[in-house]
Write an enzyme that holds these catalytic residues in place. Structure first.
Site, short mmCIF file in Angstrom:
data_model
loop_
_atom_site.label_atom_id
_atom_site.label_comp_id
_atom_site.label_asym_id
_atom_site.label_seq_id
_atom_site.Cartn_x
_atom_site.Cartn_y
_atom_site.Cartn_z
N GLU A 219 -7.12 1.73 -8.23
CA GLU A 219 -7.12 2.49 -6.98
C GLU A 219 -8.27 3.47 -6.90
O GLU A 219 -8.82 3.69 -5.81
CB GLU A 219 -5.77 3.20 -6.83
CG GLU A 219 -4.60 2.29 -6.52
CD GLU A 219 -4.08 1.54 -7.75
OE1 GLU A 219 -3.30 0.59 -7.58
OE2 GLU A 219 -4.47 1.93 -8.88
N HIS B 177 7.66 2.52 -6.68
CA HIS B 177 7.50 1.69 -5.49
C HIS B 177 8.22 2.26 -4.27
O HIS B 177 8.27 1.60 -3.24
CB HIS B 177 8.04 0.28 -5.75
CG HIS B 177 7.23 -0.54 -6.69
ND1 HIS B 177 7.12 -0.25 -8.02
CD2 HIS B 177 6.48 -1.66 -6.48
CE1 HIS B 177 6.34 -1.16 -8.61
NE2 HIS B 177 5.94 -2.02 -7.68
#
Length: 324
Positions: free
Chosen positions: A60, A129
């Site tokens: 990321e 998540h």
């Protein structure tokens, strides 16, 4: 108007953006051939090629760092972070670079990067998540932070975010990806930084955003059976806040409850509650109350129904306010 799921509304928004602005690029993990884990970018690489819709490494910090460089060179990157809890490796690039470059350059350099982040729980996912991390970014000056709740907003807010020159954190409530709604062919006329009253009421204002908007609407419907008329305001923009719409509502109803999935301690509800109290003190009949997640790490999937705000917790808090 056409009826689309929220995920399809984002897909059609991305398609329109790519067709009409050659400086735009979609990038992220598995956004190409797979179409993203939620299939939001499905078909885009096939139609626009792998130089416009690019699969990135599983890194990321690299995604956002590359996007910043591209933006400085005149591109408009649209980055996808696969899940909310995966954004932390890019935190330094976002808060130390992306948010600061315009101020650092005295306004000479713009970095129009949009970072799409599926957010929140409700899908039975595993650790990292289902997080709600909007407070980190709303606290960071230099970023716009927005959260859609309907297909209409998902489509048009994304197009507005990409068209602007500011970096934008664009939250998408993953539990609503499959919810359907009408999407207008023309711009609905509400700005990216504006809140929207989605249900009128007279007794109390529910302020909320993202996945909790529908939950609050359901709570308002349930409360109506007991004779309570609740107003629901979808904040849409979390930074900046549309205090005009917020205070107009609270001054009319005299009561306010803020609802979000994130833990309550130092969450966005605390800032909103303080701002409402300062602006509406002489109109309030009760303190501003909050409903949120608990101050714990997000639990395993089998416990998330106990963690997330639901109708009972919202209505219990509404009753507390009305009884004041």
């Amino acid at each position: 108007m056409s009826a689309l799921t929220l995920s399809k509304a984002i897909n059609t928004g991305l398609r329109h953006i790519l067709e009409n602005d050659p400086s735009t690029i979609v990038m992220g993990q598995d956004v190409g051939g797979l179409g993203g884990v939620f299939r939001v970018t499905d078909g885009l690489q096939k139609d626009f090629g792998d130089q416009r819709v690019m699969d990135s490494p599983l890194a990321e910090s690299s995604i956002i760092g590359t996007a910043i460089g591209l933006a400085i060179r005149g591109y408009r990157p649209i980055c996808e972070i696969q899940f909310d809890g995966f954004v932390y490796p890019a935190f330094n690039q976002i808060v130390s670079q992306l948010a600061k470059i315009r101020a650092r350059s005295g306004g000479e350099i713009s970095v129009p990067v949009v970072i799409r982040i599926p957010v929140g729980g409700g899908i039975g996912a595993v650790e990292h998540h289902s997080e709600s991390n909007e407070a980190y970014f709303a606290h960071t000056a230099g970023l716009k932070v927005v959260c859609c709740s309907t297909p209409q907003d998902a489509h048009w807010m994304l197009r507005d975010a990409v068209a602007g020159d500011d970096p934008v954190i664009f939250y998408e409530p993953k539990r609503r990806y499959w919810s359907k709604g009408e999407v207008a062919e023309e711009h609905p006329g509400i700005g990216l930084d504006r809140a929207q009253v989605v249900r009128r009421g007279r007794d109390l204002t529910l302020l909320t955003y993202g996945g909790m908007v529908q939950t609050c609407l359901d709570a308002a419907t349930a409360a109506a059976e007991d004779g309570h008329d609740l107003e629901v305001v979808d904040l849409r923009s979390l930074s900046p806040l549309d205090m005009t719409t917020i205070t107009d509502s609270v001054r009319r109803t005299g009561r306010c409850v803020v609802v979000h999935e994130a833990p309550m301690f130092a969450g966005l509800g605390g800032e909103i509650g303080t701002a409402v109290t300062e602006a509406c003190f002489y109109h309030l009949h009760a303190p501003v109350l909050r409903v949120g997640g608990f101050d714990t790490p997000y639990p395993p999937a089998k416990l998330e129904d106990q963690y997330l705000p639901d109708l009972d917790r919202i209505l219990d808090t509404v009753d507390r306010s009305l009884a004041w």
